[in-house]
Design a protein around this motif. Structure first.
Motif, PDB file in Angstrom:
ATOM      1  N   ASP A  13      19.980   2.983 103.523  1.00 25.97           N
ATOM      2  CA  ASP A  13      21.006   4.000 103.293  1.00 25.97           C
ATOM      3  C   ASP A  13      20.903   4.630 101.902  1.00 25.97           C
ATOM      4  OD1 ASP A  13      21.784   1.793 101.830  1.00 25.97           O
ATOM      5  OD2 ASP A  13      23.878   1.822 102.506  1.00 25.97           O
ATOM      6  N   TYR A  14      19.780   4.430 101.236  1.00 29.25           N
ATOM      7  CA  TYR A  14      19.592   4.947  99.877  1.00 29.25           C
ATOM      8  C   TYR A  14      19.593   6.470  99.891  1.00 29.25           C
ATOM      9  CZ  TYR A  14      17.715   5.201  95.119  1.00 29.25           C
ATOM     10  OH  TYR A  14      17.540   5.437  93.782  1.00 29.25           O
ATOM     11  N   ASP A  15      20.240   7.072  98.930  1.00 30.55           N
ATOM     12  CA  ASP A  15      20.263   8.527  98.792  1.00 30.55           C
ATOM     13  C   ASP A  15      18.953   8.974  98.146  1.00 30.55           C
ATOM     14  OD1 ASP A  15      20.676  11.191  98.242  1.00 30.55           O
ATOM     15  OD2 ASP A  15      22.416  10.868  96.942  1.00 30.55           O
ATOM     16  N   MET A  16      18.020   9.495  98.946  1.00 30.47           N
ATOM     17  CA  MET A  16      16.712   9.898  98.426  1.00 30.47           C
ATOM     18  C   MET A  16      16.824  11.105  97.494  1.00 30.47           C
ATOM     19  SD  MET A  16      14.627   7.605  99.353  1.00 30.47           S
ATOM     20  CE  MET A  16      12.981   8.273  99.132  1.00 30.47           C
ATOM     21  N   GLY A  17      18.005  11.716  97.461  1.00 27.36           N
ATOM     22  CA  GLY A  17      18.249  12.776  96.487  1.00 27.36           C
ATOM     23  C   GLY A  17      18.136  12.256  95.059  1.00 27.36           C
ATOM     24  N   VAL A  18      18.401  10.966  94.854  1.00 22.14           N
ATOM     25  CA  VAL A  18      18.277  10.360  93.527  1.00 22.14           C
ATOM     26  C   VAL A  18      16.808  10.404  93.081  1.00 22.14           C
ATOM     27  CG1 VAL A  18      18.518   8.194  92.232  1.00 22.14           C
ATOM     28  CG2 VAL A  18      20.304   8.896  93.845  1.00 22.14           C
ATOM     29  N   ILE A  19      15.895  10.091  93.996  1.00 26.44           N
ATOM     30  CA  ILE A  19      14.465  10.128  93.663  1.00 26.44           C
ATOM     31  C   ILE A  19      14.013  11.572  93.461  1.00 26.44           C
ATOM     32  CG2 ILE A  19      12.139   9.574  94.452  1.00 26.44           C
ATOM     33  CD1 ILE A  19      13.819   7.106  93.704  1.00 26.44           C
ATOM     34  N   ARG A  20      14.487  12.468  94.316  1.00 27.44           N
ATOM     35  CA  ARG A  20      14.126  13.883  94.152  1.00 27.44           C
ATOM     36  C   ARG A  20      14.569  14.403  92.780  1.00 27.44           C
ATOM     37  NH1 ARG A  20      14.939  13.593  99.658  1.00 27.44           N
ATOM     38  NH2 ARG A  20      13.283  14.571 100.882  1.00 27.44           N
ATOM     39  N   GLU A  21      15.762  14.024  92.372  1.00 31.42           N
ATOM     40  CA  GLU A  21      16.273  14.458  91.057  1.00 31.42           C
ATOM     41  C   GLU A  21      15.462  13.819  89.937  1.00 31.42           C
ATOM     42  OE1 GLU A  21      18.702  16.258  88.114  1.00 31.42           O
ATOM     43  OE2 GLU A  21      18.382  16.716  90.232  1.00 31.42           O
ATOM     44  N   ARG A  22      15.114  12.563  90.092  1.00 33.70           N
ATOM     45  CA  ARG A  22      14.296  11.870  89.084  1.00 33.70           C
ATOM     46  C   ARG A  22      12.971  12.606  88.878  1.00 33.70           C
ATOM     47  NH1 ARG A  22      13.780   6.373  87.404  1.00 33.70           N
ATOM     48  NH2 ARG A  22      11.673   5.926  86.659  1.00 33.70           N
ATOM     49  N   VAL A  23      12.314  12.942  89.974  1.00 30.87           N
ATOM     50  CA  VAL A  23      11.026  13.628  89.883  1.00 30.87           C
ATOM     51  C   VAL A  23      11.206  15.046  89.336  1.00 30.87           C
ATOM     52  CG1 VAL A  23       9.071  14.502  91.218  1.00 30.87           C
ATOM     53  CG2 VAL A  23       9.963  12.202  91.668  1.00 30.87           C
ATOM     54  N   ALA A  24      12.249  15.731  89.782  1.00 30.08           N
ATOM     55  CA  ALA A  24      12.482  17.105  89.306  1.00 30.08           C
ATOM     56  C   ALA A  24      12.722  17.154  87.800  1.00 30.08           C
ATOM     57  CB  ALA A  24      13.664  17.723  90.053  1.00 30.08           C
ATOM     58  N   THR A  25      13.383  16.124  87.254  1.00 22.00           N
ATOM     59  CA  THR A  25      13.711  16.145  85.827  1.00 22.00           C
ATOM     60  C   THR A  25      12.694  15.424  84.951  1.00 22.00           C
ATOM     61  OG1 THR A  25      15.122  14.181  86.083  1.00 22.00           O
ATOM     62  CG2 THR A  25      16.192  16.348  86.264  1.00 22.00           C
ATOM     63  N   ARG A  26      11.905  14.508  85.542  1.00 21.11           N
ATOM     64  CA  ARG A  26      10.967  13.716  84.732  1.00 21.11           C
ATOM     65  C   ARG A  26       9.493  13.894  85.106  1.00 21.11           C
ATOM     66  NH1 ARG A  26      13.721   7.709  84.683  1.00 21.11           N
ATOM     67  NH2 ARG A  26      15.862   8.358  84.342  1.00 21.11           N
ATOM     68  N   GLY A  27       9.223  14.454  86.271  1.00 24.95           N
ATOM     69  CA  GLY A  27       7.854  14.534  86.765  1.00 24.95           C
ATOM     70  C   GLY A  27       6.903  15.277  85.855  1.00 24.95           C
ATOM     71  N   HIS A  28       7.403  16.278  85.174  1.00 21.39           N
ATOM     72  CA  HIS A  28       6.560  17.083  84.282  1.00 21.39           C
ATOM     73  C   HIS A  28       6.029  16.287  83.087  1.00 21.39           C
ATOM     74  CE1 HIS A  28       9.683  17.341  81.189  1.00 21.39           C
ATOM     75  NE2 HIS A  28      10.527  17.350  82.214  1.00 21.39           N
ATOM     76  N   ALA A  29       6.592  15.110  82.824  1.00 27.64           N
ATOM     77  CA  ALA A  29       6.191  14.326  81.642  1.00 27.64           C
ATOM     78  C   ALA A  29       4.708  13.948  81.661  1.00 27.64           C
ATOM     79  CB  ALA A  29       7.052  13.066  81.528  1.00 27.64           C
TER      80      ALA A  29
END
Length: 196
Positions: A13-29
């Motif tokens: 039941d994990y909200d995969m939006g949390v991972i999407r947000e993590r990647v959207a804000t940190r992926g460019h690193a």
């Protein structure tokens, strides 16, 4: 070339939006990380593309071991995964070959990972040569961004990793993933063809 992946299993039941947000804000690193051929920020989502699980499973192709080592234990980013999710098992394979595909200029949206055991009675050199020939054919498939072949000599396993422009074909190619972001600062440093 060295291939690497860790898989972080998440509750059903994990909200995969949390991972999407993590990647959207940190992926460019890692978009200019030294020694990184590519990092595909991958997810599997329960009920999507046939997945029964939620999972965050980044996949890496390293153009240098120095870059990989710096990432894992030199403060280059892996400490954030350990802090946020605990320390996952990091699988790694020795690179055997790499091939760009007809969609190499596109932004990949999907990926597949196929693993096959090398039988105990088989000549590993012959098996890898056949797999490299198949990799060349496979990489020419419409929609392929790029494909890599690697070997785990501890478990005698072949790995074929493919990035796809759109979707993994319906006939499948192992485990299917969605690509949330691709960092590929030194992909041009990974030579096409066989790696010896």
């Amino acid at each position: 070339m060295h291939a690497m992946q860790y898989e972080i299993g998440l509750p059903a039941d994990y909200d995969m939006g949390v991972i999407r947000e993590r990647v959207a804000t940190r992926g460019h690193a890692l978009d200019d990380y030294p020694g990184l051929g590519l990092k595909a920020y991958l997810i599997r989502e329960r009920g999507v593309d046939g997945s029964a699980v939620n999972q965050y499973a980044p996949f890496y192709l390293w153009s240098s071991l120095t870059g990989m080592n710096g990432f894992l234990w030199g403060g280059g980013g892996f400490q954030n995964i350990v802090r946020d999710f605990g320390r996952p098992v990091v699988r790694h394979w020795t690179g055997a070959g790499y091939e760009p595909g007809p969609s190499a200029a596109a932004v990949p949206r999907a990926a597949s990972r196929r693993t096959d055991p090398i039988p105990a009675d088989a000549d590993p050199g012959a098996v890898v040569e056949r797999a490299l020939a198949e990799l060349r054919r496979h990489a020419g498939t419409a929609g392929v961004h790029s494909a890599a072949l690697a070997v785990d000599p501890r478990h005698w396993e072949l790995l074929r990793f493919t990035l796809w422009e759109h979707d993994v074909p319906a006939e499948g190619d192992g485990t299917a993933y969605r690509v949330l972001h691709l960092s590929a600062p030194h992909l041009d440093d990974i030579p096409a063809g066989r790696h010896w």
